[in-house]
Design an enzyme around this catalytic site. Structure first.
Site, PDB file in Angstrom:
ATOM      1  N   GLU A 149      35.978  34.971  41.718  1.00 23.97           N
ATOM      2  CA  GLU A 149      37.000  34.657  42.716  1.00 23.97           C
ATOM      3  C   GLU A 149      36.682  33.453  43.603  1.00 23.97           C
ATOM      4  O   GLU A 149      36.624  33.553  44.823  1.00 23.97           O
ATOM      5  CB  GLU A 149      37.297  35.902  43.571  1.00 23.97           C
ATOM      6  CG  GLU A 149      37.827  37.047  42.722  1.00 23.97           C
ATOM      7  CD  GLU A 149      38.141  38.312  43.514  1.00 23.97           C
ATOM      8  OE1 GLU A 149      37.853  38.361  44.721  1.00 23.97           O
ATOM      9  OE2 GLU A 149      38.688  39.241  42.907  1.00 23.97           O
ATOM     10  N   ASN A 190      35.302  34.900  36.713  1.00 23.19           N
ATOM     11  CA  ASN A 190      36.325  35.929  36.743  1.00 23.19           C
ATOM     12  C   ASN A 190      37.229  35.676  37.953  1.00 23.19           C
ATOM     13  O   ASN A 190      36.735  35.420  39.047  1.00 23.19           O
ATOM     14  CB  ASN A 190      35.540  37.241  36.962  1.00 23.19           C
ATOM     15  CG  ASN A 190      36.199  38.468  36.446  1.00 23.19           C
ATOM     16  OD1 ASN A 190      36.765  38.459  35.369  1.00 23.19           O
ATOM     17  ND2 ASN A 190      36.115  39.530  37.219  1.00 23.19           N
ATOM     18  N   HIS A 226      45.206  42.412  37.799  1.00 18.58           N
ATOM     19  CA  HIS A 226      45.686  43.501  38.652  1.00 18.58           C
ATOM     20  C   HIS A 226      47.169  43.240  38.915  1.00 18.58           C
ATOM     21  O   HIS A 226      47.537  42.507  39.832  1.00 18.58           O
ATOM     22  CB  HIS A 226      44.904  43.545  39.964  1.00 18.58           C
ATOM     23  CG  HIS A 226      43.453  43.872  39.785  1.00 18.58           C
ATOM     24  ND1 HIS A 226      43.034  45.106  39.326  1.00 18.58           N
ATOM     25  CD2 HIS A 226      42.327  43.138  39.973  1.00 18.58           C
ATOM     26  CE1 HIS A 226      41.706  45.114  39.264  1.00 18.58           C
ATOM     27  NE2 HIS A 226      41.251  43.933  39.639  1.00 18.58           N
ATOM     28  N   GLU A 254      39.992  43.447  34.167  1.00 21.81           N
ATOM     29  CA  GLU A 254      40.191  44.487  35.195  1.00 21.81           C
ATOM     30  C   GLU A 254      41.630  44.991  35.207  1.00 21.81           C
ATOM     31  O   GLU A 254      42.209  45.246  36.269  1.00 21.81           O
ATOM     32  CB  GLU A 254      39.827  43.939  36.593  1.00 21.81           C
ATOM     33  CG  GLU A 254      38.428  43.378  36.690  1.00 21.81           C
ATOM     34  CD  GLU A 254      38.045  42.924  38.087  1.00 21.81           C
ATOM     35  OE1 GLU A 254      38.691  43.329  39.073  1.00 21.81           O
ATOM     36  OE2 GLU A 254      37.068  42.150  38.201  1.00 21.81           O
ATOM     37  N   ASP A 256      45.033  46.646  35.530  1.00 20.09           N
ATOM     38  CA  ASP A 256      45.808  47.811  35.969  1.00 20.09           C
ATOM     39  C   ASP A 256      47.184  47.301  36.397  1.00 20.09           C
ATOM     40  O   ASP A 256      47.353  46.125  36.713  1.00 20.09           O
ATOM     41  CB  ASP A 256      45.120  48.655  37.051  1.00 20.09           C
ATOM     42  CG  ASP A 256      44.612  47.899  38.259  1.00 20.09           C
ATOM     43  OD1 ASP A 256      45.135  46.809  38.572  1.00 20.09           O
ATOM     44  OD2 ASP A 256      43.685  48.404  38.928  1.00 20.09           O
TER      45      ASP A 256
HETATM   46  C1  XIL Z   1      36.875  47.278  43.575  1.00 19.30           C
HETATM   47  C2  XIL Z   1      36.340  48.667  43.268  1.00 19.30           C
HETATM   48  O1  XIL Z   1      37.071  49.229  42.198  1.00 19.30           O
HETATM   49  C3  XIL Z   1      36.436  49.546  44.496  1.00 19.30           C
HETATM   50  O2  XIL Z   1      35.821  50.805  44.279  1.00 19.30           O
HETATM   51  C4  XIL Z   1      35.760  48.862  45.673  1.00 19.30           C
HETATM   52  O3  XIL Z   1      35.952  49.634  46.838  1.00 19.30           O
HETATM   53  C5  XIL Z   1      36.328  47.464  45.883  1.00 19.30           C
HETATM   54  O4  XIL Z   1      36.203  46.721  44.675  1.00 19.30           O
HETATM   55  N1  XIL Z   1      38.456  42.718  41.876  1.00 19.30           N
HETATM   56  C6  XIL Z   1      37.155  42.907  41.471  1.00 19.30           C
HETATM   57  C7  XIL Z   1      36.536  44.267  41.556  1.00 19.30           C
HETATM   58  O5  XIL Z   1      36.538  41.981  40.920  1.00 19.30           O
HETATM   59  O6  XIL Z   1      35.163  44.197  41.812  1.00 19.30           O
HETATM   60  C8  XIL Z   1      37.210  45.124  42.568  1.00 19.30           C
HETATM   61  O7  XIL Z   1      36.677  46.451  42.474  1.00 19.30           O
HETATM   62  C9  XIL Z   1      38.707  45.101  42.379  1.00 19.30           C
HETATM   63  C10 XIL Z   1      39.235  43.708  42.559  1.00 19.30           C
END
Ligand code: XIL
Length: 333
Positions: A149, A190, A226, A254, A256
């Protein structure tokens, strides 16, 4: 059947899931997570982050990360590391530290080098599906996103302790340290909101081109993905292709797809289509190595605690029943 089995049969390296240490006490959960017909890869959601692994300077604790790494090995699953340098979930000695450039360079080099070096022994790396190394993947693989990020949504650099002290050179410092610690580790950057054409994905493309021109090691880009139901970007495949055209591999790291609760039949039907189109984008791009969902059950999703009023983002519901989204994924595989 099973998502990983189908993904492999279709030429991908894996279909995987994130997990997190607290939920590993749930035996029914662990049983499903360990089913490598469904999941051929896992990512630790938290336990390899900086606050977990180097809470005070020079003191490393890999206990939580090792639990996830051992589980992957026991299950015959690949392991993606997560992550080496990120502005979030930093221990306060880093986040609030006042470092000279030389000192912060040393801090990053030590952190990334020690983290990647710790997992070196169990790592088999190399997941370029265009090469023969795929055939040699027999056990846990550690794919480390070396840092995470870097950009704001408008494509400018994020103001954090790393950028503010070192400028964009912190990226190459991290990548070089990781490469030195494990020359076979695949090094990824990422980010989120780079799944559509626009300022932020252009910034990432330009960064990667600059790294390549400077001879800095970089193997892949991870697309966090996400998403929100009904808002999956139509240009995702195009963006994936822009990166693979540079000779990189790409991965959906990641995934969802959340909705405003309560979940309705209409929202779940749209979510099914959305999962299908995301997985299809990866399927259509040869250099896309695999898809990881950010945990597999709504019971342990990060979404409800992060985005107020939203949830139901994963392919299995809170009682571990498959949702329509699952069929969306299998339709693409
Ligand atoms: C999230 C975890 O799933 C949570 O449990 C934690 O509280 C915060 O981080 N992007 C990312 C991940 O790269 O590391 C994050 O994970 C979600 C957003």
């Amino acid at each position: 059947s099973g998502l990983h089995t189908l993904a492999k049969a279709a030429g991908k390296l894996y279909f995987g899931s994130a997990t997190d240490n607290p939920e590993l006490t749930d035996t029914a959960y662990v049983a499903k997570l360990s089913d490598n017909a469904e999941f051929g890869q896992i990512t630790p959601g938290n336990s390899m982050k900086w606050d977990a692994t180097e809470p005070t300077r020079g003191t490393f604790t890999f206990t939580g990360g090792d639990v996830v790494a051992s589980l992957a090995e026991k299950n015959g699953q690949l392991l993606r590391g997560h992550n080496c340098v990120w502005y979030n979930q930093l221990p306060s000695w880093v986040a609030n530290g006042h470092f000279t450039a030389a000192d912060l360079t040393d801090v990053i080099t030590t952190h990334c080098g020690t983290l990647v070096g710790h997992y070196k022994g169990q790592i088999f790396l190399g997941c370029d599906q265009r090469s023969v190394v795929v055939n040699r993947i027999a056990r846990a693989t550690f794919l480390i996103p070396s840092y995470s990020e870097p950009f704001n949504d408008d494509g400018t650099w994020r103001s954090d302790v790393f950028f503010n002290t070192l400028g964009q050179s912190y990226v190459s410092i991290a990548l070089k340290a990781a490469r030195a610690a494990d020359p076979n580790a695949k090094l990824y950057i990422n980010d989120y909101n780079i799944e559509q054409t626009g300022a932020k994905s252009t910034a990432m493309l330009n960064l990667v081109k600059q790294l390549q021109a400077d001879g800095v090691p970089i193997d892949g880009v991870g697309f966090q993905s996400h998403f929100i139901v009904g808002e999956v970007p139509g240009s995702f495949q195009t963006v994936l292709e822009q990166f693979t055209a540079l000779g990189l591999e790409v991965a959906i790291t990641e995934l969802d797809i959340r909705m405003t609760l309560p979940a309705t039949d209409a929202l779940l039907a749209q979510q099914q289509k959305d999962y299908q189109s995301v997985v299809q984008a990866c399927m259509n791009v040869q250099g896309c190595v695999g898809v990881t969902i950010w945990d597999w059950t709504d019971k342990y999703s990060w979404v409800p605690s992060t985005f107020s009023g939203q949830g139901a983002a994963l392919p299995w519901d809170e009682t571990f029943n498959k949702k329509p989204a699952y069929s969306g994924i299998t339709a693409a595989l």
